[in-house]
Design an enzyme around this catalytic site. Sequence first.
Site, mmCIF file in Angstrom:
data_model
loop_
_atom_site.group_PDB
_atom_site.id
_atom_site.type_symbol
_atom_site.label_atom_id
_atom_site.label_comp_id
_atom_site.label_asym_id
_atom_site.label_seq_id
_atom_site.Cartn_x
_atom_site.Cartn_y
_atom_site.Cartn_z
ATOM 1 N N CYS A 137 0.824 -1.206 0.000
ATOM 2 C CA CYS A 137 0.000 0.000 0.000
ATOM 3 C C CYS A 137 0.861 1.259 0.000
ATOM 4 C CB CYS A 137 -0.911 -0.027 1.231
ATOM 5 S SG CYS A 137 -1.902 1.452 1.392
ATOM 6 N N CYS A 140 -0.382 4.105 2.196
ATOM 7 C CA CYS A 140 -0.193 3.901 3.642
ATOM 8 C C CYS A 140 1.274 4.104 4.025
ATOM 9 C CB CYS A 140 -0.567 2.479 4.058
ATOM 10 S SG CYS A 140 -2.069 1.859 3.327
ATOM 11 N N ASP A 141 2.192 3.610 3.199
ATOM 12 C CA ASP A 141 3.586 3.499 3.634
ATOM 13 C C ASP A 141 4.578 4.354 2.854
ATOM 14 O OD1 ASP A 141 2.757 1.586 5.483
ATOM 15 O OD2 ASP A 141 2.925 -0.031 4.019
#
Length: 310
Positions: A137, A140-141
Amino acid sequence: MSDVIHELVIVGSGPAGYTAGIYAARAQLAPVLYEGSVTAGGALMNTTEVENFPGFPDAIIGPDLMDKLKAQAEKFGSILVRDDIVEMKLQGDVKTLVDGSGNTLQAKAVILATGSAYKEIGLENEKRLSGRGVSWCATCDGFFFRNQEIAVVGGGDSAMEEATFLTRFASKVVVIHRRDSLRASKIMVERAQTNPKIEFLWNTEVIDVLGAENVTGLKLRNTVDGSESERAFTGLFVAIGHSPRSELLVGQVELDDEGYVKVQGRSTHTNLSGVFACGDLVDHTYRQAITAAGSGCQAALDAERFLAGH
Ligand code: NAP
């Protein structure tokens, strides 16, 4: 277990689940919609700008779109539950479902809209270093990879989207693809190929992820001549597609060889009476937010007609 027998329980909350909720609630079925404990909103929660959902000419951020669908489902009377369904018995006239908090529900009809999950390459060290350099992701990261050199595996729209997004943070993004042509749509390819921070490594597969505590590099194999090499990276983003989330359905609902739920013709009827399926859970081919939403609508209409006839 309560004595209440609900008209309809919807399992899953992507575009398919929420759209089924909107239609079923407007049909006054008071659907109970299980959103999932951590996966509420589905795959679009991990995307950035959605440019191809009709009605949003200036694009909309994935999580914002899901908030709108959720609010619309709730406004008309869907009962949203932020929990997972962990067990289902779908045969017979009354279906039984158990949620993650141990509550047992009964329903006359069930719509399955559990979507799909990220595919893994299948390497031992990919799992071991997950969260320590390996991610599925970018939104997200990505932030953790400022000024670093990272790799994205895959040749579809997801890989192009992830790679393009990651150039906001990374000094360089290398797309590693096992063939020499991409499967992604033209507009996404063009955007990635004209981005000066993105490099393409063709005919290459990742055969190992290197690093003791964190990712330090990848072991690569050329798919044409079989030669192997190593290259330093601090991050690996895997974007090689999705598999249907049908684990709970094995042995109950008819699935195809890849685990997708089989539906009858153009309908959302499964092989079980009163059980309907929609969204990525049934769709090999299109897998778009708008097609998932459309099939969620169909599932609610099929369920409504089924309930009216019983
Ligand atoms: P996809 O289209 O199935 O592409 C998966 C890619 O990963 C393919 O290039 C495939 O290679 C490669 N791959 C598969 N298994 C692999 C493995 N074990 N090792 C290495 N490479 C592997 O999946 P996706 O990109 O997630 O897209 C899924 C659907 O969502 C598509 O319909 C797409 O259009 C849609 N989507 C749309 C958007 C958007 O419009 N904004 C964004 C993301 C996704 P091969 O090409 O060799 O098979």
